[in-house]
Every structure is written in C-alpha cells, then in structure tokens.
Design a protein around this motif. Structure first.
Motif, short mmCIF file in Angstrom:
data_model
loop_
_atom_site.label_atom_id
_atom_site.label_comp_id
_atom_site.label_asym_id
_atom_site.label_seq_id
_atom_site.Cartn_x
_atom_site.Cartn_y
_atom_site.Cartn_z
N GLY A 317 69.40 36.69 24.91
CA GLY A 317 68.62 38.03 24.49
C GLY A 317 67.34 38.08 25.69
N THR A 318 66.87 37.03 26.23
CA THR A 318 65.69 36.97 27.13
C THR A 318 66.18 37.79 28.30
OG1 THR A 318 66.09 34.94 27.84
CG2 THR A 318 64.33 35.20 26.30
N HIS A 319 67.43 37.88 28.86
CA HIS A 319 67.82 38.49 30.00
C HIS A 319 67.85 39.83 29.65
CE1 HIS A 319 70.44 34.73 31.17
NE2 HIS A 319 69.06 34.46 31.25
N ILE A 320 68.42 40.24 28.48
CA ILE A 320 68.23 41.78 28.23
C ILE A 320 66.88 42.23 28.19
CG2 ILE A 320 69.04 43.36 26.34
CD1 ILE A 320 71.15 41.34 25.84
N LEU A 321 66.09 41.58 27.58
CA LEU A 321 64.42 41.96 27.47
C LEU A 321 63.80 41.88 28.80
CD1 LEU A 321 62.93 41.94 24.74
CD2 LEU A 321 62.29 39.67 25.22
#
Ligand code: FNR
Length: 386
Positions: A317-321
């Motif tokens: 999720g942090t990559h998308i963020l």
C-alpha cells in the motif's frame, strides 16, 4: 502450503503461487529480462522516497475512490493487462475480471489473453480496458477496435514497449512453452502440481482467444500460435500510427510503456488520454528507469493535460501512496494479482486486491490524509532531500 487466509501480504501470495504452479509457469510470471535489474529496481526504487505524515487530522473515514479514464473507481489501482492467464489457473482472465468488478476497479484484458474480449464483457459489468498492439496486420488491429466498441469497453491501452519480446532467460531454463509441454526435464515439476495438472487434463484449451480465428484460418494448430503472434509484432510502428489508432478508437486511450517526458509529450500530441509509466514489469529492456522515478519529471512536463498511471514493482500500500503523492492519478498491478490467481483463482485475485486495499487504507490514516484527492507532494520527499 500456506492457506489463503494466512496470506497476509503479496509476498505470501507469491510463495503460495510458487508451491502450486509447475516451475515453467511460476517463472514466467515471476521473471524479468536479462539480469532482472529493472525487475528488482522497480520495487526497490520506492525505498528512495520517504512518506511525511501529518498528525491530528480527522482520519476516521478513509476515501479511496478516484476517477480515471472517465471512470469512477472504488480504488486508485487496477489490474494491468497480462497475457495467457489460463497458464496459471483455470479461472483464467474471467476470474481476474470478476475480482476487479467486485472491488469496483478496472480489469485490463491483454490481446494475448486466453479469454475473448466478448466473453469478458458478456460475463462482467465492471469497467474494462482492452490492451492492444498495432499489429503487422492493420486490418486485425482495426477489427479489435471495432470489437471493443461493440463489446462496450471503456478504454483502449496501446502497449509500445514491445517491438519484440524481451530476453526472459528463466523461460529457457525452465522450459516454458505455450501451450504447456511436458518433457522429461520438467516432468517432476508438473507432476508435483496436482491441482494444476488435474485442470490441465480436464480443460486443455490454451488458445489465445482474441486471435484464435486468425490462427485457425491459417491452419497452423496450437504449436503455430506463438510463431503467428511473434510474426505480428511490427517494428515499423511509430507515432503516426498512434494518431491513426486514436482516430479509429475515438475514446479514452492509454499509451503504455513509456518512461520519458518526451514520449509523454508525444502521447499528448497523438491524442492520448493517459500515459502508463511502465517498463513492462522489467520484462522488456533491462536497465531502464523505475516507473516511480519518472512520475515527477513527467508530471512537470505535461501538467494536468495527461493522466498518469504508474505500473511496476508495486507490492505494498505504501508504494501506491508514494506514487499518488508524487503525482500519479492511479496505479496498476501485474504480478500481485497473478500470484493471487495462481494461488487460488478468483479468490486469490480478490485476496491480492483486499490486501492492497487494507494496506492503503491503513497507510492513509497513518499518514494523516483521509482522501486520495488530498494526496499531494507535501506527503512525500526523496531521501536525498533534507
Ligand atoms: C505482463 N505485462 C503485459 N503487458 C502488456 O501490455 N501486455 C501483456 O500481454 C502483458 N503480459 C504480461 C504477462 C505477465 C506474466 C506479466 C508479469 C506482465 C506487463 C504488465 O501489464 C505490467 O506492466 C507489469 O506486470 C507491471 O509490473 P508488476 O506489477 O508485475 O511488477
């Protein structure tokens, strides 16, 4: 083997996929070109960006919805086009498309799919994009555009990083063929994949459904299929052809596979709605920039005139963020959902989407940002910045 409920992240799904698939199929998904530097770098490049949280904001309700390509989506990420899904699970593209529909996001169907574009649109009603190549046979390309219009596809995605297939050495090492061929060298690997083998025997149909009529007409049979497809890649394709395609389609058009600001400007001039910043998941030219590193310069070059979709290396999720905060409008994922498909068919794709959705919603709250629309460059900085 890890059960689906105990797959807590995408790496767990990958492990489960590896345990269930014959080696040629697993490495076809997992591998990249040459030394696989780009494959590794796509994910590790995210580590060069730091998230900057702000606290004491109301994050009781997190809104992950967004709008791209004229579609309202429940999630800011969707399923990238990937060919030949029947190799990984008998639910094939239909299972993935149904999972995307359940999560309110786009399913992208590859030209090289084992399910026809009409079957996908007849069985699912979620937003759909068809991935096209400008083929040597322009009439077939034009035919695809017409079929997409008739079948109600909302967007077309032209892949431009594949004038020919990349050098994927794992495919040679593990004896990957389409259709699958069991040989003395890979027999043990097939024999230990009971579930996969059982469905191979029940349903051995590995046709590339969108081009099957052409292959059948040539009377080349299953083994001539890859030969036919390889013969259709056209190295003469250039930007004029993109303008031609945009005119034929006259709807939202994504150009997939660019990493430079110059190409993004040309995409805009050719009539594209969006650029997909992508290096084909490190499967084509090795040594090209990671898509995440291209977002800021390309956004500076095109402003808001072009939507930017980022694809490659997203596992958290942090990559998308980070991608969204750097200026992307949406992300797309390839291997994460293919690991899910191989692990458990449609339920596995749903698990991949659920994992990333849960991670993203939790990360948004921890970041202090309640809505995708509010994510901006203030939430992210390059680690070289002080
Ligand atoms: C792909 N990809 C791809 N892209 C495309 O435009 N047409 C295609 O048919 C395929 N086929 C395909 C098969 C497999 C097995 C993989 C892993 C990938 C590339 C895909 O759309 C996407 O760009 C990458 O998968 C994104 O990188 P990640 O998310 O896999 O790291």
């Amino acid at each position: 083997m890890v059960s689906l409920e105990r797959c807590h992240n995408i790496a767990d799904l990958r492990r489960r996929a590896r345990a269930r698939l014959p080696a040629p199929m697993f490495h076809y998904i997992d591998g990249g070109a040459d030394d696989e530097w780009s494959l590794r770098n796509n994910t590790s490049a995210f580590d060069d960006y730091l998230l900057q949280p702000t606290y004491l904001r109301d994050v009781s309700e997190i809104d992950l919805s967004t709008r791209v390509l004229g579609q309202d989506l429940a999630l800011p990420f969707f399923l990238a086009p990937t060919g030949m899904s029947r190799l990984f699970h008998h639910h094939k593209e239909l299972g993935a498309a149904r999972a995307a529909e359940r999560f309110g996001t786009i399913y992208s169907l590859s030209t090289l799919a084992t399910t026809s574009l009409e079957e996908i649109s007849a069985t699912t009603s979620g937003p759909k994009m068809f991935q096209i190549y400008i083929l040597r046979d322009r009439e077939l390309t034009r035919e695809f555009v017409q079929r997409c219009k008739q079948a109600g596809y909302q967007a077309l995605c032209l892949t431009v990083d594949t004038p020919l297939a990349g050098n994927r050495e794992r495919d040679h090492v593990h004896g990957m063929t389409m259709p699958p061929r069991i040989t003395p060298a890979n027999f043990l690997s097939y024999a230990s994949s009971f579930h996969w083998l059982y469905h191979l025997i029940r349903d051995p149909d590995f046709r590339l459904a969108n081009v099957a009529h052409r292959v059948d007409a040539l009377g080349k049979g299953a083994m001539g299929l890859i030969e036919y497809v390889n013969g259709q890649f056209d190295r003469t394709v250039c930007w004029d052809d993109v303008g031609w395609l945009a005119q034929q389609w006259d709807g939202p058009l994504v150009i997939k596979g660019m990493t430079s600001a110059d190409d993004a400007r040309r995409a805009l001039d050719a009539g594209a709605t969006a650029a997909m910043l992508s290096n084909h998941g490190g499967r084509q030219l090795d040594g090209v920039p990671a898509p995440v590193d291209c977002i800021a310069p390309i956004r500076d070059a095109v402003g808001d005139r072009l939507e930017l979709i980022v694809d490659g290396g997203i596992r958290r999720g942090t990559h998308i963020l980070k991608a969204l905060a750097l200026g992307a409008d949406a992300c797309s994922i390839g291997r994460p959902y293919l690991y899910g498909l191989a692990a458990a068919g449609q339920a596995g794709v749903e698990r991949a989407l659920e994992i990333l959705e849960l991670e993203l919603a939790r990360d948004m709250a921890l970041l202090g940002c309640a809505s995708i629309a509010d994510l901006d460059a203030g939430y992210v900085k390059h680690r070289s910045e002080r």
